[in-house]
Design a protein around this motif. Structure first.
Motif, PDB file in Angstrom:
ATOM      1  N   TYR A   1      32.519  25.426  92.028  1.00  0.00           N
ATOM      2  CA  TYR A   1      32.347  24.279  91.131  1.00  0.00           C
ATOM      3  C   TYR A   1      31.025  24.436  90.390  1.00  0.00           C
ATOM      4  CZ  TYR A   1      29.449  21.880  94.752  1.00  0.00           C
ATOM      5  OH  TYR A   1      28.489  21.538  95.679  1.00  0.00           O
TER       6      TYR A   1
ATOM      7  N   THR B   1      38.949  21.921  94.278  1.00  0.00           N
ATOM      8  CA  THR B   1      39.733  20.942  95.036  1.00  0.00           C
ATOM      9  C   THR B   1      40.425  21.574  96.246  1.00  0.00           C
ATOM     10  OG1 THR B   1      41.676  21.289  93.607  1.00  0.00           O
ATOM     11  CG2 THR B   1      40.137  19.539  92.988  1.00  0.00           C
TER      12      THR B   1
ATOM     13  N   GLN C   1      40.089  20.955  86.459  1.00  0.00           N
ATOM     14  CA  GLN C   1      40.402  21.051  87.881  1.00  0.00           C
ATOM     15  C   GLN C   1      41.850  21.486  88.086  1.00  0.00           C
ATOM     16  OE1 GLN C   1      41.688  17.721  89.923  1.00  0.00           O
ATOM     17  NE2 GLN C   1      42.932  17.737  88.062  1.00  0.00           N
TER      18      GLN C   1
END
Length: 523
Positions: free
Chosen positions: A300, A316, A368
């Motif tokens: 991330y 995620t 994402q």
């Protein structure tokens, strides 16, 4: 006199003497005198993680991609690289040498810096008399600098067996400033010579995976080599720098944390995950900050693009708690509302909250992997709501926390993959019943799911049960986003076939978001 090594290299006497002399130090390095028995840049080139002053450039030496070690000897090889302001390389602005190490599958990651912002550059690699094709990458505008407009692409989910990568050839022609790849770059399963569609019927067989289901480092390396040998995928990499993230199939279907579907002991799955992470790093244009270690990968990150877009790339998978209701598409269960559930983990949530509070650009985007809309999946006469437990739909508490973060910004767009369909909809609090706070675009797959159709069976009932869902489509392709100060336009670019060559591209839908309104219209 020559000596054929059987590893893809032909070494002449001068090379052998040079290699022997290098043995005085450690390690020995095969230098530019070598001649390859086959072209060593057969996996192409790539650029990634663009910044205002540079980007990463990548290649992997593999004269025999599916062979052991890619047909390379187990020694470091010196690779030259160049960056120029023009495609003919008349004006060089950066260059040097890097080691392609056997420990990293003879891949090369060069972090180029010192370039000018917001302009294209061309790059290439050379080993001896062998030269790669040239790639193009654009540096980003300086954070906060005035930027009138931006075009970028969103893509992912590219099961090699399900179809041809024609969409990538069209993506390259659309000339994006960069590409966001939301994951499922490879698929980990063994070959399925009788593929079955979502309707339960056999569908056209296109091509098969080499090797069995992936478990060790050699397995994952071979699979990446097969995927990256595709010329259309190589063309898309050569056309623009990519921001890459992984989803599940880079490791195993629907894995989270140290939990897999095989119900293996966590310490055993951790070994497989480590091998998958290493192979992912070896084949992606990632910075050193993403180098895999005992704690996993730092995937991330954030890119602020002028004064126009703040791009937050999320993870995620690594920090997520186990899927509720034993995973899958399931009716409502108590696990949906577990207040202790995590999708991003506490550290990443805090990082995102801090970044959003800075209000650094006109638009925010969450880039994402899995759908955030809590879609009720019922398309028949089922009594209880059904959700995809592997999406944010199975995690009410984390989703509500994120929506609370973006509430009031009135500039948030969420970019998602995984579903193998196109969706456009509004993100509302309270499980889709409360305030509208953002817009979500779910990109379809490059190939996963086969040809698809303009509409999937049950679409009307799906729309009726989910009033926040504005539009859906079941073709393969990618998203093309054009952003300016007042409007975000997303084109759903789709091909009519992935099971036959030369699929035609069209825009199946165009979605518009006006700045300051969490609403979307699709035509």
């Amino acid at each position: 006199m020559t000596n054929t090594t059987g590893s893809g290299l032909i070494l002449n006497r001068r090379t052998m003497i040079g290699a022997a002399a290098a043995l005085v130090g450690a390690p020995a390095i095969l230098r530019a005198q070598q001649l390859f028995a086959a072209y060593p840049f057969r996996l192409g080139i790539a650029a990634g993680d663009p910044a205002a002053d540079g980007f990463v450039i990548w290649t992997r030496l593999a004269p025999d991609p599916l062979a052991e070690h890619g047909g390379m000897p187990m020694q470091p090889v010196e690779v030259e690289w160049q960056v120029a302001t023009d495609p003919r390389f008349a004006t060089l602005v950066a260059g040097g040498k890097a080691l392609a190490r056997p420990e990293l599958a003879h891949s090369v990651h060069v972090e180029v810096a010192g370039l000018l912002p917001d302009r294209p550059y061309w790059y290439r690699f050379t080993v001896g008399s062998e030269r790669s094709t040239a790639g193009c990458a654009r540096t980003l505008p300086v954070a906060g600098a005035s930027l009138d407009r931006l075009r970028f692409a969103v893509a992912g989910c590219q099961n090699y067996e399900d179809g041809l990568y024609t969409a990538y050839r069209h993506l390259a022609a659309d000339d994006p400033a960069f590409v966001f790849h939301y994951g499922d770059y490879i698929y980990e399963g063994r070959s399925a010579p009788m593929p079955v569609g979502y309707d339960g019927k056999p569908r056209r067989f296109v091509r098969e995976h080499a090797g069995q289901k992936l478990f060790d480092l050699a397995d994952y390396r071979r699979r990446y080599a097969q995927y990256k040998s595709d010329p259309d995928l190589q063309a898309a990499h050569a056309a623009a720098a990519w921001f890459v993230t992984f989803d599940d199939h880079e490791v195993e279907n629907n894995w989270v944390g140290e939990i897999d579907q095989e119900k293996d002991p966590p310490e055993v799955f951790a070994l497989r995950r480590a091998a998958a992470f290493q192979a992912y790093y070896e084949h992606m244009p990632l910075r050193r900050s993403a180098f895999p270690g005992p704690a996993g990968m730092q995937i991330y990150r954030r890119a602020t693009i002028g004064n126009l877009l703040d791009l937050h790339l999320l993870d995620t998978r690594q920090f997520r708690t186990d899927q509720p209701c034993d995973d899958g598409f399931k009716p409502r269960c108590a696990g949906w509302a577990d207040p202790a559930a995590q999708v991003m983990g506490q550290t990443q949530e805090a990082w995102l909250s801090t970044a959003l509070k800075q209000k650094s650009a006109r638009w925010n985007a969450l880039a994402q992997q899995v759908m955030m809309m809590p879609l009720d999946r019922r398309t028949g006469d089922e009594l209880a709501p059904i959700r995809n437990m592997d999406s944010w739909g199975g995690y009410d508490a984390p989703r509500e926390r994120v929506l609370k973060m973006v509430q009031g910004l009135d500039n948030m767009v969420v970019l998602t993959g995984d579903e193998h369909q196109n969706y456009a909809g509004v993100l509302r609090t309270q499980g889709g019943q409360g305030d509208a706070v953002a817009v979500e675009f779910v990109g379809t797959s490059i190939t996963s799911g086969g040809d698809g159709a303009d509409r999937r069976v049950g679409e009307d009932r799906l729309r009726a049960r989910n009033p926040f869902l504005a539009w859906t489509n079941d073709r393969r392709g990618y998203l093309l986003c054009d952003v300016d100060a007042d409007q975000w336009k997303t084109e759903f670019r789709t091909v009519d076939t992935v099971t036959r060559p030369d699929g035609m591209i069209k825009t199946s839908g165009t979605a518009i978001v006006e700045h300051g309104r969490a609403a979307v219209t699709v035509t």
